[in-house]
Scaffold this motif. Structure first.
Motif, PDB file in Angstrom:
ATOM      1  N   TYR A   1     -32.530  50.920  74.413  1.00 33.15           N
ATOM      2  CA  TYR A   1     -31.834  50.591  73.169  1.00 33.15           C
ATOM      3  C   TYR A   1     -31.150  49.232  73.299  1.00 33.15           C
ATOM      4  O   TYR A   1     -31.234  48.383  72.400  1.00 33.15           O
ATOM      5  CB  TYR A   1     -30.802  51.680  72.852  1.00 33.15           C
ATOM      6  CG  TYR A   1     -30.096  51.495  71.535  1.00 33.15           C
ATOM      7  CD1 TYR A   1     -30.593  52.066  70.374  1.00 33.15           C
ATOM      8  CD2 TYR A   1     -28.916  50.759  71.462  1.00 33.15           C
ATOM      9  CE1 TYR A   1     -29.948  51.900  69.155  1.00 33.15           C
ATOM     10  CE2 TYR A   1     -28.262  50.583  70.250  1.00 33.15           C
ATOM     11  CZ  TYR A   1     -28.778  51.149  69.102  1.00 33.15           C
ATOM     12  OH  TYR A   1     -28.140  50.972  67.909  1.00 33.15           O
ATOM     13  N   CYS A   2     -30.476  49.015  74.408  1.00 28.09           N
ATOM     14  CA  CYS A   2     -29.789  47.742  74.652  1.00 28.09           C
ATOM     15  C   CYS A   2     -30.788  46.594  74.814  1.00 28.09           C
ATOM     16  O   CYS A   2     -30.575  45.498  74.277  1.00 28.09           O
ATOM     17  CB  CYS A   2     -28.916  47.844  75.900  1.00 28.09           C
ATOM     18  SG  CYS A   2     -27.460  48.879  75.704  1.00 28.09           S
ATOM     19  N   ALA A   3     -31.851  46.820  75.551  1.00 29.50           N
ATOM     20  CA  ALA A   3     -32.818  45.756  75.852  1.00 29.50           C
ATOM     21  C   ALA A   3     -33.397  45.150  74.575  1.00 29.50           C
ATOM     22  O   ALA A   3     -33.552  43.929  74.472  1.00 29.50           O
ATOM     23  CB  ALA A   3     -33.928  46.287  76.747  1.00 29.50           C
TER      24      ALA A   3
ATOM     25  N   ILE B   1     -29.429  42.958  75.347  1.00 27.43           N
ATOM     26  CA  ILE B   1     -28.334  43.371  76.219  1.00 27.43           C
ATOM     27  C   ILE B   1     -28.898  44.054  77.465  1.00 27.43           C
ATOM     28  O   ILE B   1     -29.826  44.859  77.380  1.00 27.43           O
ATOM     29  CB  ILE B   1     -27.395  44.367  75.491  1.00 27.43           C
ATOM     30  CG1 ILE B   1     -26.847  43.752  74.209  1.00 27.43           C
ATOM     31  CG2 ILE B   1     -26.287  44.858  76.400  1.00 27.43           C
ATOM     32  CD1 ILE B   1     -25.970  42.556  74.401  1.00 27.43           C
ATOM     33  N   ILE B   2     -28.318  43.759  78.604  1.00 26.34           N
ATOM     34  CA  ILE B   2     -28.637  44.469  79.841  1.00 26.34           C
ATOM     35  C   ILE B   2     -27.534  45.492  80.071  1.00 26.34           C
ATOM     36  O   ILE B   2     -26.349  45.133  80.105  1.00 26.34           O
ATOM     37  CB  ILE B   2     -28.713  43.496  81.034  1.00 26.34           C
ATOM     38  CG1 ILE B   2     -29.846  42.492  80.832  1.00 26.34           C
ATOM     39  CG2 ILE B   2     -28.881  44.266  82.347  1.00 26.34           C
ATOM     40  CD1 ILE B   2     -29.845  41.343  81.829  1.00 26.34           C
ATOM     41  N   LEU B   3     -27.910  46.742  80.196  1.00 25.82           N
ATOM     42  CA  LEU B   3     -26.954  47.795  80.551  1.00 25.82           C
ATOM     43  C   LEU B   3     -26.876  47.800  82.074  1.00 25.82           C
ATOM     44  O   LEU B   3     -27.734  48.349  82.755  1.00 25.82           O
ATOM     45  CB  LEU B   3     -27.408  49.156  80.009  1.00 25.82           C
ATOM     46  CG  LEU B   3     -26.521  50.342  80.352  1.00 25.82           C
ATOM     47  CD1 LEU B   3     -25.101  50.160  79.841  1.00 25.82           C
ATOM     48  CD2 LEU B   3     -27.130  51.619  79.784  1.00 25.82           C
TER      49      LEU B   3
ATOM     50  N   PHE C   1     -21.907  45.791  80.187  1.00 27.01           N
ATOM     51  CA  PHE C   1     -22.980  45.166  79.414  1.00 27.01           C
ATOM     52  C   PHE C   1     -23.036  43.678  79.736  1.00 27.01           C
ATOM     53  O   PHE C   1     -22.000  43.022  79.827  1.00 27.01           O
ATOM     54  CB  PHE C   1     -22.715  45.317  77.903  1.00 27.01           C
ATOM     55  CG  PHE C   1     -22.633  46.736  77.428  1.00 27.01           C
ATOM     56  CD1 PHE C   1     -23.775  47.457  77.155  1.00 27.01           C
ATOM     57  CD2 PHE C   1     -21.403  47.339  77.222  1.00 27.01           C
ATOM     58  CE1 PHE C   1     -23.701  48.762  76.687  1.00 27.01           C
ATOM     59  CE2 PHE C   1     -21.315  48.646  76.759  1.00 27.01           C
ATOM     60  CZ  PHE C   1     -22.471  49.352  76.491  1.00 27.01           C
ATOM     61  N   TRP C   2     -24.246  43.152  79.858  1.00 31.96           N
ATOM     62  CA  TRP C   2     -24.450  41.720  80.061  1.00 31.96           C
ATOM     63  C   TRP C   2     -25.366  41.198  78.960  1.00 31.96           C
ATOM     64  O   TRP C   2     -26.368  41.841  78.630  1.00 31.96           O
ATOM     65  CB  TRP C   2     -25.120  41.424  81.397  1.00 31.96           C
ATOM     66  CG  TRP C   2     -24.346  41.812  82.620  1.00 31.96           C
ATOM     67  CD1 TRP C   2     -22.999  41.991  82.738  1.00 31.96           C
ATOM     68  CD2 TRP C   2     -24.896  42.069  83.912  1.00 31.96           C
ATOM     69  NE1 TRP C   2     -22.684  42.346  84.021  1.00 31.96           N
ATOM     70  CE2 TRP C   2     -23.824  42.401  84.769  1.00 31.96           C
ATOM     71  CE3 TRP C   2     -26.184  42.050  84.428  1.00 31.96           C
ATOM     72  CZ2 TRP C   2     -24.002  42.699  86.110  1.00 31.96           C
ATOM     73  CZ3 TRP C   2     -26.364  42.354  85.765  1.00 31.96           C
ATOM     74  CH2 TRP C   2     -25.288  42.673  86.594  1.00 31.96           C
ATOM     75  N   ALA C   3     -25.039  40.045  78.426  1.00 34.32           N
ATOM     76  CA  ALA C   3     -25.943  39.388  77.481  1.00 34.32           C
ATOM     77  C   ALA C   3     -27.134  38.867  78.276  1.00 34.32           C
ATOM     78  O   ALA C   3     -26.959  38.199  79.298  1.00 34.32           O
ATOM     79  CB  ALA C   3     -25.223  38.243  76.774  1.00 34.32           C
TER      80      ALA C   3
ATOM     81  N   ARG D   1     -23.746  43.427  68.395  1.00 32.47           N
ATOM     82  CA  ARG D   1     -25.083  43.319  68.986  1.00 32.47           C
ATOM     83  C   ARG D   1     -25.802  44.665  69.026  1.00 32.47           C
ATOM     84  O   ARG D   1     -27.010  44.731  68.851  1.00 32.47           O
ATOM     85  CB  ARG D   1     -24.992  42.743  70.393  1.00 32.47           C
ATOM     86  CG  ARG D   1     -24.681  41.271  70.419  1.00 32.47           C
ATOM     87  CD  ARG D   1     -24.584  40.825  71.875  1.00 32.47           C
ATOM     88  NE  ARG D   1     -24.322  39.424  71.979  1.00 32.47           N
ATOM     89  CZ  ARG D   1     -25.086  38.574  72.682  1.00 32.47           C
ATOM     90  NH1 ARG D   1     -26.146  39.009  73.323  1.00 32.47           N
ATOM     91  NH2 ARG D   1     -24.771  37.312  72.748  1.00 32.47           N
ATOM     92  N   LEU D   2     -25.058  45.727  69.264  1.00 31.42           N
ATOM     93  CA  LEU D   2     -25.691  47.048  69.375  1.00 31.42           C
ATOM     94  C   LEU D   2     -25.926  47.728  68.037  1.00 31.42           C
ATOM     95  O   LEU D   2     -26.851  48.524  67.901  1.00 31.42           O
ATOM     96  CB  LEU D   2     -24.850  47.957  70.277  1.00 31.42           C
ATOM     97  CG  LEU D   2     -24.804  47.553  71.741  1.00 31.42           C
ATOM     98  CD1 LEU D   2     -23.863  48.476  72.509  1.00 31.42           C
ATOM     99  CD2 LEU D   2     -26.184  47.539  72.369  1.00 31.42           C
TER     100      LEU D   2
END
Length: 129
Positions: A30-32, A36-38, A66-68, A122-123
């Motif tokens: 979902y993040c990718a 976003i990197i979880l 979380f990382w952008a 973002r999410l």
């Protein structure tokens, strides 16, 4: 995993492992898709009426890192989209971790708020004001 199996039994340890990996895989994908990197997260489980249940919030800036994707590089400290300003402030302070800490400075609160609003946008695609 061996220690966990010793403490709670192999069957329950495997069930918790399966649930944790399933939850993480869902959120990671979902993040990718949203850039976003979880990087990490935590889960807290309990047992109710003989069934494993999730007992705390998950995938928030309080329980996850979380990382952008655009900021990710190997071998560097990555600026997380979470409560990192609070962590950094408190670790650099003289707070003894036993007493009530002093109120956070406005700059720390504002930067943490900005990060929470950014990851939320973002999410979810929703812009908060």
């Amino acid at each position: 995993m061996e220690r966990m199996q010793e403490l709670i039994g192999a069957e329950l340890a495997l069930e918790l492992q399966d649930k944790s990996l399933s939850l993480y895989s869902f959120a990671k994908e979902y993040c990718a898709v949203r850039g976003i990197i979880l990087a990490d997260c935590k889960f807290e489980f309990g047992i109710l009426d003989g069934h494993v249940i999730l007992i705390d919030e998950i995938f928030t800036p309080d329980s996850s890192r979380f990382w952008a994707r655009e900021n990710y590089e190997l071998d560097i400290e990555i600026d997380s989209m979470d409560k990192e300003p609070v962590r950094n402030y408190l670790s650099a302070s003289t707070w003894d971790k036993n007493s009530q800490p002093d109120p956070l400075p406005a700059a720390v609160v504002n930067e943490t708020t900005r990060r929470y609003m950014d990851i939320y946008h973002r999410l979810t695609g929703v812009t908060l004001r």
